[in-house]
Design a protein around this motif. Structure first.
Motif, PDB file in Angstrom:
ATOM      1  N   ILE A 279       0.855  -1.194   0.000  1.00 28.06           N
ATOM      2  CA  ILE A 279       0.000   0.000   0.000  1.00 28.06           C
ATOM      3  C   ILE A 279       0.887   1.238   0.000  1.00 28.06           C
ATOM      4  O   ILE A 279       1.733   1.422   0.896  1.00 28.06           O
ATOM      5  CB  ILE A 279      -0.937  -0.015   1.216  1.00 28.06           C
ATOM      6  N   PRO A 280       0.733   2.108  -1.006  1.00 24.35           N
ATOM      7  CA  PRO A 280       1.673   3.224  -1.188  1.00 24.35           C
ATOM      8  C   PRO A 280       1.519   4.372  -0.188  1.00 24.35           C
ATOM      9  O   PRO A 280       2.418   5.210  -0.086  1.00 24.35           O
ATOM     10  CB  PRO A 280       1.360   3.705  -2.605  1.00 24.35           C
ATOM     11  N   GLN A 281       0.404   4.404   0.553  1.00 25.52           N
ATOM     12  CA  GLN A 281       0.188   5.526   1.468  1.00 25.52           C
ATOM     13  C   GLN A 281      -0.745   5.094   2.595  1.00 25.52           C
ATOM     14  O   GLN A 281      -1.432   4.080   2.489  1.00 25.52           O
ATOM     15  CB  GLN A 281      -0.437   6.707   0.723  1.00 25.52           C
ATOM     16  N   ALA A 290     -11.740   1.232   5.690  1.00 29.98           N
ATOM     17  CA  ALA A 290     -10.303   1.097   5.444  1.00 29.98           C
ATOM     18  C   ALA A 290      -9.500   1.828   6.513  1.00 29.98           C
ATOM     19  O   ALA A 290      -9.804   2.970   6.865  1.00 29.98           O
ATOM     20  CB  ALA A 290      -9.957   1.648   4.063  1.00 29.98           C
ATOM     21  N   ASP A 291      -8.466   1.162   7.009  1.00 26.82           N
ATOM     22  CA  ASP A 291      -7.552   1.771   7.984  1.00 26.82           C
ATOM     23  C   ASP A 291      -6.205   1.075   7.826  1.00 26.82           C
ATOM     24  O   ASP A 291      -5.910   0.073   8.479  1.00 26.82           O
ATOM     25  CB  ASP A 291      -8.092   1.599   9.405  1.00 26.82           C
ATOM     26  N   PHE A 292      -5.373   1.608   6.921  1.00 24.55           N
ATOM     27  CA  PHE A 292      -4.114   0.957   6.560  1.00 24.55           C
ATOM     28  C   PHE A 292      -2.935   1.914   6.736  1.00 24.55           C
ATOM     29  O   PHE A 292      -3.058   3.120   6.533  1.00 24.55           O
ATOM     30  CB  PHE A 292      -4.137   0.481   5.098  1.00 24.55           C
ATOM     31  N   LYS A 293      -1.811   1.326   7.101  1.00 26.90           N
ATOM     32  CA  LYS A 293      -0.552   2.039   7.133  1.00 26.90           C
ATOM     33  C   LYS A 293       0.218   1.733   5.851  1.00 26.90           C
ATOM     34  O   LYS A 293       0.046   0.672   5.243  1.00 26.90           O
ATOM     35  CB  LYS A 293       0.274   1.633   8.351  1.00 26.90           C
ATOM     36  N   LYS A 294       1.055   2.633   5.457  1.00 28.25           N
ATOM     37  CA  LYS A 294       1.867   2.457   4.256  1.00 28.25           C
ATOM     38  C   LYS A 294       2.790   1.248   4.402  1.00 28.25           C
ATOM     39  O   LYS A 294       3.338   0.995   5.472  1.00 28.25           O
ATOM     40  CB  LYS A 294       2.685   3.720   4.012  1.00 28.25           C
ATOM     41  N   GLY A 295       2.965   0.506   3.299  1.00 30.91           N
ATOM     42  CA  GLY A 295       3.906  -0.613   3.293  1.00 30.91           C
ATOM     43  C   GLY A 295       3.252  -1.949   2.952  1.00 30.91           C
ATOM     44  O   GLY A 295       2.042  -2.034   2.723  1.00 30.91           O
ATOM     45  N   LYS A 296       4.086  -2.997   2.916  1.00 22.73           N
ATOM     46  CA  LYS A 296       3.597  -4.336   2.574  1.00 22.73           C
ATOM     47  C   LYS A 296       2.848  -4.944   3.749  1.00 22.73           C
ATOM     48  O   LYS A 296       3.279  -4.853   4.898  1.00 22.73           O
ATOM     49  CB  LYS A 296       4.767  -5.252   2.185  1.00 22.73           C
ATOM     50  N   PHE A 307     -10.333  -2.090   1.067  1.00 27.41           N
ATOM     51  CA  PHE A 307      -9.300  -1.497   0.207  1.00 27.41           C
ATOM     52  C   PHE A 307      -9.836  -1.205  -1.189  1.00 27.41           C
ATOM     53  O   PHE A 307      -9.609  -0.108  -1.734  1.00 27.41           O
ATOM     54  CB  PHE A 307      -8.104  -2.440   0.132  1.00 27.41           C
ATOM     55  N   VAL A 308     -10.536  -2.161  -1.805  1.00 28.37           N
ATOM     56  CA  VAL A 308     -10.993  -1.959  -3.185  1.00 28.37           C
ATOM     57  C   VAL A 308     -12.197  -1.028  -3.273  1.00 28.37           C
ATOM     58  O   VAL A 308     -12.522  -0.527  -4.363  1.00 28.37           O
ATOM     59  CB  VAL A 308     -11.336  -3.310  -3.859  1.00 28.37           C
ATOM     60  N   ARG A 309     -12.866  -0.757  -2.145  1.00 26.46           N
ATOM     61  CA  ARG A 309     -14.028   0.131  -2.171  1.00 26.46           C
ATOM     62  C   ARG A 309     -13.664   1.580  -1.826  1.00 26.46           C
ATOM     63  O   ARG A 309     -14.457   2.497  -2.063  1.00 26.46           O
ATOM     64  CB  ARG A 309     -15.084  -0.370  -1.190  1.00 26.46           C
TER      65      ARG A 309
END
Length: 425
Positions: A279-281, A290-296, A307-309
């Motif tokens: 994830i680039p950002q 969605a609640d993601f941190k940058k990185g693999k 993520f896709v929505r």
């Protein structure tokens, strides 16, 4: 002339019970040299050794002589003449050795058995999988269709269908409880001999609704030049009108239709054990969850759907979302095709079951067509094809307007199965 057997003389004729005996009774049993039980074996019978002479007490206890002559009385071992010995034909033994195993025949039978099991399993799996396909879309109801070109074109649709979802599932996946179905993503996948191309159609694309025949009513609705967002065509009359609208606005014939809902998408991801994404950002979107941190990181079904929505947390909104959808679907196809999934029945069958249970396809779709689509998606992720958005020239009334010149060039290249040179947004 002496006619008695050898060793007997005329002097013995009157002395039946021993030489020099005047008694009419026989002598002690000690003089009886040999006791024969059962019928006598004919001389030189097969499997019976020549018997040593016991005349005059000879032949008893001469164990050394017996070994040297190859004779074994069998009294010590309980053997029976002619029986199969345990020494496999050692000198002096009368045995029937077991034949050596025919390894060539055994290998042949084993190979035949394995091939038979493989064929039966493959055929059984094919019919099981084929029976799970939901062939509900009738493309024969689509009117005024463009001519078919080279290669095959699939319209892949991700819908927000909540069919079969419980209230808890809807809350967990942040899907809401809206009635009916809409499309969150639409893509055209072209497969051919010059590489595969995946083209995303933004849901906010500005399109004209043409004349069409209602999928349920059979009634003809004349086109009025009405312009709407592309996903509105699906909401108005389902897959058939969506196909009709895409074909009318692009001039590209759609050969097959494939649709998957929210729950099915999440189940497939969970069945393969998650999908790794870079994830680039940082992304945080309360609407999609969605609640993601940058990185693999490895996304499970719930995270993958979020993520896709996601679009509100992205600078490019729907255009950036379509790019994320392409990346994820390609990564998912690549994950499913790994040996750890394909060669592991405990992963393969749950994955196939989750996918096939949730797919809605056209009536002419076969497992071969579905497999071709899947491998093409994998090829795009591996760099053997191209992924892009439909070329956009601007916006009007909140709708994204396609670049007509680029779209015409793109459609021409796809129809002729040529290498795509057009770039998208």
């Amino acid at each position: 002339m002496n006619e008695w057997p050898e060793g007997w003389s005329d002097d013995d004729r009157g002395n039946r019970y021993g030489s020099g005996s005047a008694n009419a009774q026989p002598e002690s049993a000690r003089v009886m040299r040999q006791v024969r039980r059962g019928p006598a074996a004919p001389p030189n019978s097969p499997g019976v050794p020549q018997q040593p002479s016991y005349v005059d007490g000879q032949g008893y206890g001469d164990y050394t002589n017996a070994r040297n002559t190859g004779y074994d009385s069998g009294y010590n071992t309980g053997q029976v003449y002619g029986g199969g010995g345990s020494d496999g034909g050692a000198p002096g033994r009368y045995s029937d050795p077991r034949p050596a195993p025919n390894w060539r025949r055994r290998i042949k039978l084993t190979a035949i058995s394995l091939v038979t099991v493989l064929v039966v399993t493959t055929v059984g799996t094919y019919f099981w999988a084929d029976s799970k396909l939901q062939r509900e879309v009738d493309l024969s109801k689509v009117i005024d269709r463009p001519e078919a070109g080279e290669g095959t074109n699939y319209l892949i649709v991700g819908s927000d269908s909540r069919a079969g979802m419980s209230a808890e599932d809807k809350k967990k996946l942040h899907t809401g409880s809206a009635e009916g179905k809409r499309t969150d993503s639409m893509m055209i996948l072209h497969t051919g001999s010059n590489g595969d191309t995946l083209v995303s159609l933004p849901r906010d694309s500005d399109v004209e609704i043409p004349s069409f025949v209602g999928s349920d009513s059979g009634k003809t609705y004349k086109g009025t030049g009405r312009h709407v967002k592309l996903n509105a065509a699906y909401a108005e009359d389902g897959p058939e009108l969506l196909v009709r609208t895409v074909e009318f606005n692009t001039g590209l014939r759609i050969d097959h239709y494939v649709e998957i809902g929210f729950a099915g998408f999440a189940n497939i991801v969970d069945a393969v054990g998650g999908v790794e994404m870079d994830i680039p950002q940082d992304i945080k979107d309360t609407k999609s969850g969605a609640d993601f941190k940058k990185g693999k990181q490895t996304l499970d079904g719930q995270q993958a759907l979020a993520f896709v929505r996601t679009r509100y947390a992205l600078a490019g909104s729907d255009l950036d979302r379509t790019k994320n959808q392409q990346k994820f679907l390609s990564a998912l196809a690549n994950q499913v095709a790994t040996p750890g999934t394909v060669l592991n029945p405990f992963k393969l069958y749950p994955t196939m079951g989750a996918g096939l249970d949730s797919l809605i396809v056209d009536k002419d779709m076969g497992l071969y067509d579905l497999g071709s689509m899947f491998w093409a998606m994998k090829g795009v992720s591996g760099g053997d094809g191209k992924s892009m958005n439909m070329p956009i020239s601007g916006s009007a009334g909140g709708n994204l307007v396609w670049d007509k010149a680029k779209v015409q060039q793109l459609v021409k290249e796809l129809k002729n199965d040529e290498k795509v040179t057009v770039s998208g947004n």
